[in-house]
Design a protein around this motif. Structure first.
Motif, short mmCIF file in Angstrom:
data_model
loop_
_atom_site.label_atom_id
_atom_site.label_comp_id
_atom_site.label_asym_id
_atom_site.label_seq_id
_atom_site.Cartn_x
_atom_site.Cartn_y
_atom_site.Cartn_z
N ASP A 1 0.86 -1.19 0.00
CA ASP A 1 0.00 0.00 0.00
C ASP A 1 0.90 1.24 0.00
O ASP A 1 2.13 1.13 0.04
CB ASP A 1 -0.99 -0.02 1.17
CG ASP A 1 -0.29 0.05 2.53
OD1 ASP A 1 0.91 0.41 2.58
OD2 ASP A 1 -0.94 -0.30 3.54
N GLU A 2 0.28 2.41 0.00
CA GLU A 2 1.04 3.66 -0.11
C GLU A 2 2.09 3.78 1.00
O GLU A 2 3.17 4.32 0.80
CB GLU A 2 0.09 4.87 -0.07
CG GLU A 2 0.15 5.78 -1.28
CD GLU A 2 1.50 5.88 -2.00
OE1 GLU A 2 2.42 6.51 -1.45
OE2 GLU A 2 1.65 5.33 -3.12
N HIS B 1 3.17 -1.12 3.30
CA HIS B 1 2.80 -2.37 3.98
C HIS B 1 2.20 -3.34 2.98
O HIS B 1 1.36 -2.96 2.15
CB HIS B 1 1.77 -2.10 5.08
CG HIS B 1 2.23 -1.09 6.07
ND1 HIS B 1 3.39 -1.26 6.80
CD2 HIS B 1 1.72 0.11 6.44
CE1 HIS B 1 3.56 -0.21 7.59
NE2 HIS B 1 2.57 0.65 7.38
N VAL C 1 -0.24 -5.83 1.24
CA VAL C 1 -1.70 -5.86 1.30
C VAL C 1 -2.18 -7.31 1.16
O VAL C 1 -1.42 -8.19 0.76
CB VAL C 1 -2.34 -4.97 0.20
CG1 VAL C 1 -1.94 -3.52 0.37
CG2 VAL C 1 -1.95 -5.46 -1.20
N THR D 1 -6.05 -7.47 -3.25
CA THR D 1 -6.06 -6.02 -3.09
C THR D 1 -5.01 -5.39 -4.00
O THR D 1 -3.86 -5.83 -4.04
CB THR D 1 -5.74 -5.64 -1.62
OG1 THR D 1 -6.58 -6.40 -0.78
CG2 THR D 1 -5.94 -4.15 -1.38
N GLY E 1 -2.29 -2.83 -5.38
CA GLY E 1 -1.25 -2.01 -4.76
C GLY E 1 -0.07 -1.86 -5.69
O GLY E 1 -0.10 -2.32 -6.84
N TYR F 1 -2.12 -6.95 -8.34
CA TYR F 1 -2.45 -7.72 -7.13
C TYR F 1 -2.02 -9.17 -7.28
O TYR F 1 -1.66 -9.61 -8.38
CB TYR F 1 -3.94 -7.62 -6.82
CG TYR F 1 -4.84 -8.20 -7.89
CD1 TYR F 1 -5.28 -7.43 -8.96
CD2 TYR F 1 -5.28 -9.53 -7.81
CE1 TYR F 1 -6.12 -7.96 -9.94
CE2 TYR F 1 -6.12 -10.06 -8.79
CZ TYR F 1 -6.53 -9.28 -9.85
OH TYR F 1 -7.33 -9.81 -10.82
N THR G 1 2.37 2.87 -12.48
CA THR G 1 2.12 3.89 -11.47
C THR G 1 2.76 5.22 -11.87
O THR G 1 2.67 6.19 -11.16
CB THR G 1 2.68 3.47 -10.09
OG1 THR G 1 4.08 3.17 -10.26
CG2 THR G 1 1.98 2.24 -9.56
#
Ligand code: COA
Ligand code: AMP
Length: 631
Positions: free
Chosen positions: A426-427, A430, A432, A436, A438, A480, A493
């Motif tokens: 995640d941002e 951590h 996920v 999910t 990310g 994911y 991204t």
């Protein structure tokens, strides 16, 4: 061993795993240690010495396989097929290396190669490797300015180029492009070697340019010079978020170990097999799987100078596979989409005996399930998507055919390869839960064969890849993992787009558009395209008081991108708008505009400055042929 056992074997003891893999290579001094905690992200086999050309060529001749075909040049654009045995390749490479050496090219010197898909491109790469020179291949579809930037960054002692390349219906005049690039660059190479093709003989500049054959006359062939394991084998520039390309460095030993491992375990290719990667030597696929990978394991590689369609038709791929007995075939999904568009029923497929083919590998962009299903049905072999990047040099995730064929899940490049501890974060960095979305990151260290740094740009390397998620390499891809550990790569991204399997920087295109005197502000986005996956689209705001007609500005910026970045940018469409949508802090909402152009659902960004601008954008896009934008 099955995939899971091999992956766990690596995880339990990476040192032992890679030292064992290193046994596939002939060393002048064998490695005693695999990983070295040095440099910005670690290095591999730094205590060993070896030569990549010896491993790719000479050792096969020494083992008595000199008569085996090393390279098949199949060129539908010239109507020729030429084969080189390992012994012939060795003699040609040793001679070229000897000539470079006689002109003062030495270990560590850079040599830029600007070559089309001819065996001489591989010979030039291997000749550099033979004497420890560092090659940097520049893709032929880039324009003079891009070549000039690479010359200034790599500071080559020499450039090796062909007189021309051949695109369907068009001769690419390499030599004038090279001359312009050298004029523009601040750094001047000592000399250029020109391979004259019969389709176009280039004028040579006396004192600077040497003829490929003439400059080899009478020279002593060079022997292979062992280099340290962490000696750079090559620098390959790739697109980043700005106009300045990133020079991905590849170290010699890790490169060889990883590629040899991948040939056997991923592609199921060994000595005497025929392997074909239908890409270009200017891309990483060409480095790893047209040149080094197949030759390292003593296989036959195909250098294909043609297109999936139009040279002469959508049956070319199948003709080449049948004619040369290709066992594993590797291309980009875009190529299959182009073939399917011309031959939806697969009539060409049935005209050829493809019983030699064991699998089709796809990479370079997401393999959409529809394309995978079509190819599976037509070819009757596993269609294997695998995910990697210029930076990694070999697959991060794949379905390892040479180990076992895992169940294929369409839309997924399957599972991580040994050496890659892939995490979705995640941002805040951590991991996920499965399912999910990310940012995809790889826990350091990266395996052998991946980039240890960027050429002359260690700070940029740290900033671009290591700083966002400490302890990880940031891939720049988002996606994911599912419950079974299969990866799904969904988007970038950053502002990199993927056009026909080619990685392009929208930032670089925006720099070109902004330089037009009438343009006040601009954005380039990647919009969906049925064949190429994505194509770039420019949005331009003109300066107040500009009297030039918008159509003229559009035509001019299209020409500017072609002239400055090159035809490969495939930048053909732009439209003039009054304003660009932005956040309140002034960031242009590119992703939202992409969604509008693609007619996809989107959530109104909470930070948008003025939502009404999105309607204006939709109207402007609909006017230039994106009707879905209005929906
Ligand atoms: N030298 C000079 N120009 C080149 C070039 C080269 N090596 N390669 C491509 N170009 C030019 C093309 O001629 C085209 O120019 P144009 O605008 O005058 O038509 C332009 O660059 C765009 O090329 P590309 O995006 O490759 O499209 P294409 O029209 O040549 O056809 C498809 C491409 C659709 C057939 C596509 O399916 C394909 O095969 N792409 C290549 C896939 C690939 O190898 N990816 C590498 C990763 S595996
Ligand atoms: P390049 O460095 O040109 O090989 O481009 C690498 C990028 O292409 C990756 O970061 C991905 O964004 C994309 N890519 C390559 N292979 C795949 C794949 N199999 N599935 C999804 N995206 C891919």
């Amino acid at each position: 061993m099955a995939y899971r056992e091999i992956y766990n074997d690596w995880k339990t003891d990476p040192e032992r795993f890679w030292l064992e893999a290193a046994r596939a290579i002939d060393w002048a001094k064998a490695p005693e240690q695999a990983y070295f905690d040095q440099g910005p992200a670690g290095e591999w086999f730094a205590d060993a010495t070896a030569n990549a050309c010896w491993n790719a060529v000479d050792r096969h001749v020494a083992a008595g396989h000199g008569n085996r075909v090393a390279v098949i040049h199949d060129s539908p654009v010239t109507g020729t097929i030429r084969k080189l045995t390992y012994a012939e390749l060795q003699a040609r490479v040793a001679s070229l290396a000897g000539a470079l050496k006689a002109r003062g090219v030495a270990k560590g010197d850079r040599v830029i190669l600007y070559m089309p898909m001819i065996p001489e491109a591989l010979e030039a790469m291997l000749a550099c490797a033979r004497i420890g020179a560092v090659h940097s291949v520049v893709f032929g579809g880039f324009a003079a300015h891009e070549l000039a930037m690479r010359i200034d960054d790599a500071k080559p002692r020499a450039v090796i180029a062909a007189s021309c390349g051949l695109e369907p219906g068009r001769v690419v005049h390499y030599k004038p492009l090279l001359d312009r690039a050298i004029d523009e660059a601040a750094h001047k190479p000592d000399f250029c070697v020109i391979f004259q093709r019969e389709q176009e003989v280039a004028a040579l500049i006396p004192g600077r340019d040497l003829d490929w054959h003439g400059f080899q006359a009478g020279v002593t062939p060079a022997d292979c010079e062992p280099v340290e394991g962490n000696h750079p084998a090559y620098v390959l520039y790739t697109s980043g978020t700005t106009g300045q390309p990133k020079g991905v460095v590849r170290h010699t030993a890790g490169h060889m170990v990883a590629l040899a491992w991948s040939m056997r375990h991923i592609y199921d290719i060994g000595a005497g097999d025929v392997f074909w990667a239908a890409s270009d030597v200017g891309w990483v696929v060409g480095h790893s799987y047209i040149c080094y990978g197949p030759l390292l394991v003593g296989a036959t590689t195909i250098v294909f100078e043609g297109k999936p369609v139009g040279t002469p038709d959508a049956g070319t791929f199948w003709r080449v596979i049948a004619e040369h007995g290709v066992k594993s075939f590797f291309t980009a999904p875009t190529a299959i989409r182009a073939v399917r568009r011309d031959d939806p029923q697969g009539e060409h497929v049935r005209r050829h005996d493809l019983s030699c083919l064991r699998a089709l590998f796809l990479a370079g962009e997401r393999a959409d399930p529809d394309t995978v299903t079509w190819a599976e049905r037509q070819l009757g072999v596993p269609v294997i998507d695998h995910w990697w990047q210029t930076e990694t040099g070999w697959a991060i995730a794949a379905n390892p055919l040479g180990v076992e064929l895992l169940p294929v899940k369409k839309g997924s490049p399957s599972v991580p390869m040994p050496g890659y501890d892939v995490q979705v974060l995640d941002e805040a960095g951590h991991p996920v839960a499965p399912g999910t979305l990310g940012a995809i990151a790889i826990r350091l260290p990266l395996p052998p064969g991946t980039l240890p740094t960027l050429w002359n740009a260690e700070d940029r390397f740290r900033k671009a890849y290591l700083s966002h998620f400490p302890g990880y390499y940031e891939t720049g891809d988002a996606g994911y993992v599912d419950e079974d550990g299969y990866l799904y790569i969904m988007a970038r991204t950053d502002d990199v787009i993927n056009v026909a399997g080619h990685r392009l920087s929208t930032g670089a295109m925006e720099e070109v558009l902004s330089a037009h005197p009438a343009v006040a502000e601009c954005a380039v986005i990647g919009v969906a395209d049925a064949v190429k996956g994505q194509v770039p689209l420019g949005l331009l705001c003109l300066k107040k008081g500009v009297e030039t007609a918008p159509e003229t500005v559009v035509a001019e910026v299209v020409r500017m991108v072609r002239d400055q970045i090159g035809p490969v940018a495939a930048f053909k469409t732009a439209c003039v708008v009054d304003r660009l949508p932005k956040t309140r802090s002034g960031k242009i909402l590119r992703a939202t505009m992409c969604k509008i152009a693609d007619g996809a659902d989107f959530r109104m960004p909470a930070t948008i400055d003025d939502p009404a601008i999105l309607d204006e954008i939709a109207v402007a896009l609909a006017r230039i042929g994106y009707p879905q934008a209005r929906g």
